[in-house]
Design a protein around this motif. Structure first.
Motif, PDB file in Angstrom:
ATOM      1  N   LEU A  70       0.823  -1.209   0.000  1.00 17.34           N
ATOM      2  CA  LEU A  70       0.000   0.000   0.000  1.00 17.34           C
ATOM      3  C   LEU A  70       0.859   1.262   0.000  1.00 17.34           C
ATOM      4  N   ALA A  71       2.080   1.163   0.533  1.00 14.78           N
ATOM      5  CA  ALA A  71       2.953   2.324   0.677  1.00 14.78           C
ATOM      6  C   ALA A  71       3.357   2.935  -0.656  1.00 14.78           C
ATOM      7  N   PHE A  72       3.525   2.123  -1.681  1.00 15.80           N
ATOM      8  CA  PHE A  72       3.982   2.683  -2.943  1.00 15.80           C
ATOM      9  C   PHE A  72       2.838   3.055  -3.887  1.00 15.80           C
ATOM     10  N   LEU A  73       1.603   2.787  -3.501  1.00 16.54           N
ATOM     11  CA  LEU A  73       0.470   3.130  -4.364  1.00 16.54           C
ATOM     12  C   LEU A  73       0.380   4.625  -4.687  1.00 16.54           C
ATOM     13  N   PRO A  74       0.694   5.544  -3.754  1.00 15.72           N
ATOM     14  CA  PRO A  74       0.657   6.972  -4.138  1.00 15.72           C
ATOM     15  C   PRO A  74       1.636   7.325  -5.259  1.00 15.72           C
ATOM     16  N   ALA A  75       2.659   6.533  -5.446  1.00 15.52           N
ATOM     17  CA  ALA A  75       3.621   6.808  -6.517  1.00 15.52           C
ATOM     18  C   ALA A  75       3.039   6.513  -7.905  1.00 15.52           C
TER      19      ALA A  75
ATOM     20  N   GLN B  59       5.466  11.566 -15.263  1.00 14.72           N
ATOM     21  CA  GLN B  59       6.381  10.743 -16.060  1.00 14.72           C
ATOM     22  C   GLN B  59       7.821  10.813 -15.532  1.00 14.72           C
ATOM     23  N   ASP B  60       7.968  11.191 -14.259  1.00 16.98           N
ATOM     24  CA  ASP B  60       9.284  11.265 -13.621  1.00 16.98           C
ATOM     25  C   ASP B  60       9.746   9.848 -13.309  1.00 16.98           C
ATOM     26  N   PRO B  61      10.902   9.433 -13.811  1.00 15.36           N
ATOM     27  CA  PRO B  61      11.372   8.068 -13.581  1.00 15.36           C
ATOM     28  C   PRO B  61      11.593   7.751 -12.102  1.00 15.36           C
TER      29      PRO B  61
ATOM     30  N   LEU C 154      10.776   4.263 -10.103  1.00  8.69           N
ATOM     31  CA  LEU C 154      11.721   3.582  -9.213  1.00  8.69           C
ATOM     32  C   LEU C 154      11.066   3.254  -7.879  1.00  8.69           C
ATOM     33  N   VAL C 155      10.296   4.192  -7.326  1.00  5.08           N
ATOM     34  CA  VAL C 155       9.618   3.953  -6.048  1.00  5.08           C
ATOM     35  C   VAL C 155       8.635   2.793  -6.186  1.00  5.08           C
ATOM     36  N   ILE C 156       7.895   2.756  -7.282  1.00 11.75           N
ATOM     37  CA  ILE C 156       6.944   1.663  -7.522  1.00 11.75           C
ATOM     38  C   ILE C 156       7.685   0.331  -7.624  1.00 11.75           C
ATOM     39  N   TYR C 157       8.727   0.298  -8.430  1.00 10.63           N
ATOM     40  CA  TYR C 157       9.512  -0.924  -8.620  1.00 10.63           C
ATOM     41  C   TYR C 157      10.143  -1.373  -7.303  1.00 10.63           C
ATOM     42  N   LEU C 158      10.758  -0.443  -6.594  1.00  8.84           N
ATOM     43  CA  LEU C 158      11.423  -0.758  -5.337  1.00  8.84           C
ATOM     44  C   LEU C 158      10.432  -1.276  -4.301  1.00  8.84           C
TER      45      LEU C 158
ATOM     46  N   ASN D  75       8.723  -5.931  -1.163  1.00 10.67           N
ATOM     47  CA  ASN D  75       7.656  -6.680  -0.515  1.00 10.67           C
ATOM     48  C   ASN D  75       7.425  -8.047  -1.149  1.00 10.67           C
ATOM     49  N   LEU D  76       7.566  -8.153  -2.443  1.00  8.11           N
ATOM     50  CA  LEU D  76       7.423  -9.467  -3.066  1.00  8.11           C
ATOM     51  C   LEU D  76       8.588 -10.385  -2.701  1.00  8.11           C
ATOM     52  N   PHE D  77       9.798  -9.833  -2.652  1.00  5.48           N
ATOM     53  CA  PHE D  77      10.950 -10.622  -2.214  1.00  5.48           C
ATOM     54  C   PHE D  77      10.724 -11.121  -0.787  1.00  5.48           C
TER      55      PHE D  77
END
Length: 189
Positions: free
Chosen positions: A117-122, A130-132, A136-140, A145-147
């Motif tokens: 839920l923490a990265f959903l605002p990103a 369109q800022d990379p 990165l925040v979404i991917y990270l 969390n999946l790891f």
């Protein structure tokens, strides 16, 4: 890089020498351990990866750990404050043991759920700007969390599947081995 590192060291030295009372106050506060260890982690990550990455990573880890704390409170289990360990993440310690395996799984699931839920605002921030960095925040956030949900102890996934059987940890170890082979790194070890 050297200017940034020097500036961070100078700020840290200034704070340590001139604001001893702040450290004393934090030491006796309920959240002092969390704030101090969080600041150390933030500084350590910033020295190598920059302050934006450091802030995003510490935020994602903090929300993950608070998910565990909230789950523990819901089940009536006391915990220690969150303690950050640079380049290793963070942890909370339970002061009481869970009554059963399903409670243990509930506590373990709280972190990854809050972390996702923490990265959903990103997501809207990335779509809008369109800022990379937001990508990165979404991917990270997803990666962390999946790891952490790999079914191997001491990760949260290992604690969750222990409700069913600890033999499932073998699947997690095989998956971890495959990941280590495909992308070797110190964190994987």
């Amino acid at each position: 890089m050297n200017k940034t590192r020097s500036a961070l060291l100078a700020i840290g030295a200034f704070l340590l020498t001139n604001l001893k009372w702040v450290l004393g106050l934090l030491k006796f506060s309920k959240f002092g351990t969390t704030l101090l260890s969080m600041a150390l982690s933030l500084g350590a990550y910033a020295m190598f990866y920059g302050w934006k990455f450091a802030a995003a990573l510490v935020y994602l880890i903090f929300v993950h750990e608070m998910g565990h704390v909230i789950a523990a409170r819901q089940k009536g289990i006391a915990t220690s404050p969150a303690v950050f360990i640079p380049f290793a993440g963070a942890f909370i310690a339970m002061k009481d043991h869970p009554r059963d395996a399903s409670t243990e799984a509930y506590l373990a699931y709280g972190g990854p759920l809050a972390g996702m839920l923490a990265f959903l605002p990103a997501l809207p921030l990335y779509w809008w700007t369109q800022d990379p960095f937001w990508a990165l925040v979404i991917y990270l956030g997803a990666l962390l969390n999946l790891f952490n949900l790999l079914p191997v102890s001491p990760l949260d996934g290992g604690r969750i599947v222990s409700v069913l059987s600890t033999k499932i940890w073998l699947i997690g170890l095989i998956g971890l081995g495959a990941m280590l082979f495909a992308r070797p790194g110190p964190i994987m070890v």
